[in-house]
Write an enzyme that holds these catalytic residues in place. Structure first.
Site, short mmCIF file in Angstrom:
data_model
loop_
_atom_site.label_atom_id
_atom_site.label_comp_id
_atom_site.label_asym_id
_atom_site.label_seq_id
_atom_site.Cartn_x
_atom_site.Cartn_y
_atom_site.Cartn_z
N HIS A 193 0.96 -0.83 0.46
CA HIS A 193 -0.64 -0.13 -0.23
C HIS A 193 0.87 1.36 0.30
O HIS A 193 0.20 2.67 -0.61
CB HIS A 193 -0.96 0.04 1.15
CG HIS A 193 -2.33 -1.09 1.07
ND1 HIS A 193 -3.33 -0.50 -0.57
CD2 HIS A 193 -2.38 -1.95 1.03
CE1 HIS A 193 -3.44 -1.51 0.18
NE2 HIS A 193 -3.45 -3.16 0.99
N CYS A 507 -8.00 -5.72 -11.75
CA CYS A 507 -7.70 -4.52 -10.76
C CYS A 507 -6.94 -4.45 -10.56
O CYS A 507 -6.20 -3.24 -9.52
CB CYS A 507 -9.46 -4.23 -10.05
SG CYS A 507 -9.71 -5.97 -9.31
#
Ligand code: PEP
Ligand code: MG
Length: 587
Positions: A193, A507
């Protein structure tokens, strides 16, 4: 790998993996890990001012948190509030221990921290179960204040290239606000992240596992070339000249790409491709809504779960979903049911697992904790869908048909129990294909009649197909979505999905990788969901391709490659052969 370490007194060149593209030249700032474990405490007697020193450290830390909170996105603000609570609890307990054992505040703090670290895994307490990294970071900051030092989070990184062992997503948010010029870490992965946030903020970032931190000094000038994955420390005139030429070309292309973001993506032979966006909070959705995204292809809701000490209630979720639906009124918004467990641990469900990536995560955890987590989520989803109509539901980490059927049954029960009573037949449910099992069983998943679309989560699909931990820098050289093994699996799976006439999107980070785009389009993918910062680039690449040629001219050849080097070579040759030289920096 170090490719060059001489030539001048201190010229050093390191080669690494690109986590976020870009190029910059700036002085280095070392962002060193503050380790509470390494805290050396000598002359540790209890003085009458130990409690006052702890109060003072706590106060300074809380001031720091509230300063950071002013510019942090909503989800990070919640994380910072959790940090404040941890700090208060740590200080309270430290005071008591210092008093009882007649020791100084530093040693007491270290002891309290170590105690929690040990019981971290086995305790049910929400404080203890908060991620160890968070606990360590809070304890280290308090220890620094106790020792009269400024913690690393107050260092100014403006105009500098941060060099660190590792960085957290929160660090990267702060860097972005401070105007950092680039990030280099030894640990981490390109789909972490922290890397995703760097890409979202256009911060060049590379990961160099064997970076020699001890040979690099604060203030050394460096060229961070996150187009070819190199860091040049103390460059000579020649390197600086090359850098300037490269930057000028890159900047020129960037403005073209920015303009492309606002056009509809269509190939030369008029195939329209949806370029959707991946977001993880309302602020990102707001920014994405003015950035050319054709909708949201992946709302990563996990941060709503990970930054609290209990699951978010239906109302909180409903508010988040409706806000995102409003930003994208009339466009698709895909909400992923929370993919919890493994790399997204929960403070309130401490799991003791040897191998969490193969454990209770994603849909497995949701079905196991259906009352506490899945049901409120589905209620909020159904309510938001009823009021806005543009939402889709995506199921994470599916491996079996049964998981889809059970979800369908639960959804029906939730809808029937809900006082709003609504039909679930027209809810558009999709499976996130992140495991080889789901990839190979796509036709059977479709046969349930519940699935309207699939979205390939290539970050996890790559890790599970190639048996390479996506966050492990030691094996990052093996992690590549263009590995022919992954491409073969995608080919088998996508063709099954298309035969069953279900929509196919991607995605994972692969969707925005320039060399991957022609391959995905050639396989028949019709939607790419990408980081908002990549929309212009992705649409630009699409606009230069002739979709009907890709299967024959490219896909058949890459599927026959023996290894990733060969598949990349084939793609590069193809793109250059159709005149796309300007894409060279990404190839
Ligand atoms: C993926 O695995 O590709 C994905 C998009 O999910 P995440 O990166 O959140 O695991
Ligand atoms: Mg995933």
């Amino acid at each position: 790998m170090t490719i060059y370490g001489g030539g001048g007194d201190s010229l050093l060149t390191f080669k690494g993996t690109i986590a976020s593209q870009g190029i910059s030249i700036a002085p280095i700032i070392k962002y060193l890990v503050e380790s509470i474990e390494d805290l050396e405490v000598s002359d540790c007697r209890f003085n009458t001012d130990e409690e006052a020193r702890l109060d003072d450290a706590l106060e300074k830390y809380i001031v720091l948190l509230s300063e950071t909170k002013k510019f942090a996105p909503e989800t990070e603000r919640e994380m910072l509030e959790a940090y404040e609570l941890i700090a208060q609890s740590l200080v309270e307990e430290t005071k008591e221990l210092a008093r009882n054992e007649k020791i100084c505040a530093e040693l007491a703090l270290k002891k309290v921290y170590l105690k929690y670290r040990e019981s971290f895994k086995s305790s049910g307490s929400s404080l203890i179960a908060l991620r160890e990294a968070d606990l360590r970071s809070v304890a280290a900051s308090l220890a620094n204040y106790l020792r009269g030092r400024e913690p690393k989070s107050t260092l100014s990184v403006h105009g500098k290239i941060v060099v660190a062992e590792d960085v957290t997503p929160t660090d990267v948010i702060k860097f972005a606000k401070d105007g950092v010029k680039g990030v280099v870490t030894m640990k981490g992965g390109v789909t972490s992240h922290a890397a995703i946030i760097a890409r979202g903020n256009d911060i060049p970032y590379i990961i160099i596992p064997d970076l020699r931190l001890e040979n690099i000094n604060n203030g050394d000038i460096a060229i961070l070339d996150a187009l070819d994955g190199s860091l040049v420390v103390n460059p000579g005139e020649k390197e600086v000249e090359n850098y300037r030429v490269k930057v000028a070309r890159f900047e020129e292309l960037k403005s073209i790409l920015r303009r492309s973001a606002f056009a509809k993506a269509s190939t030369l032979d008029n195939q329209v491709i949806d370029v959707l966006c991946n977001i993880r909070d309302i602020e990102e959705a707001r920014a994405a809504s003015t950035g050319g995204c054709d909708g949201i292809g992946l709302f990563r809701v996990e941060f709503l779960y990970m930054t609290r000490d209990k699951p978010p209630g239906e109302e909180t979720l409903y508010t988040a979903f409706t806000k995102v639906a409003e930003f994208f009124e009339g466009k698709t918004v895909v909400i992923r049911a929370p993919d919890l467990g493994a790399d997204k641990p929960l403070p309130y469900i401490p799991l003791k697992e040897e191998n969490p990536f193969l454990g209770l995560r994603g849909i497995r955890l949701l079905l196991e904790y259906s009352k506490e987590i899945f049901t409120p989520f589905l209620k909020a989803f159904l309510r938001a869908q009823r009021s806005h109509g543009n939402l889709r539901l995506l199921l994470p980490m599916v491996t079996t048909v049964r998981e889809v059927l059970e979800t369908g049954e639960l959804l029906t029960r939730v809808a029937e129990d809900s006082f709003e009573r609504m039909a679930t037949s027209n809810i558009r449910i999709g499976v996130m294909v992140e495991t080889p099992a789901a990839a190979l069983m796509v036709d059977k998943l479709a046969d349930t009649g519940l699935i309207k679309f699939v979205s390939y989560g290539t970050n996890d699909l790559t890790q599970y197909t190639l048996a390479v931990d996506r966050g492990n820098a030691n094996v990052s050289y093996l992690y590549d979505e263009l590995d022919p093994a992954l491409l073969r699996l995608l080919e088998v799976s996508v063709s099954k999905a298309l035969e069953k006439r279900i929509e196919v999107e991607v995605c994972g980070e692969m969707a925005s990788k320039v060399p991957a785009i022609p391959v995905l389009l050639g396989l028949g993918v019709k939607g790419l969901s990408v980081n908002p910062a990549q929309v212009g680039l992705v649409k630009y690449v699409i606009s230069k391709l002739n979709a009907s040629n890709l299967g024959k001219d490219l896909v058949s050849k890459v599927l026959n490659a023996s290894d990733v080097e060969e598949s990349k070579h084939i793609i590069k040759e193809y793109l250059l052969s159709i005149g796309l030289k300007e894409l060279n920096p990404w190839l």
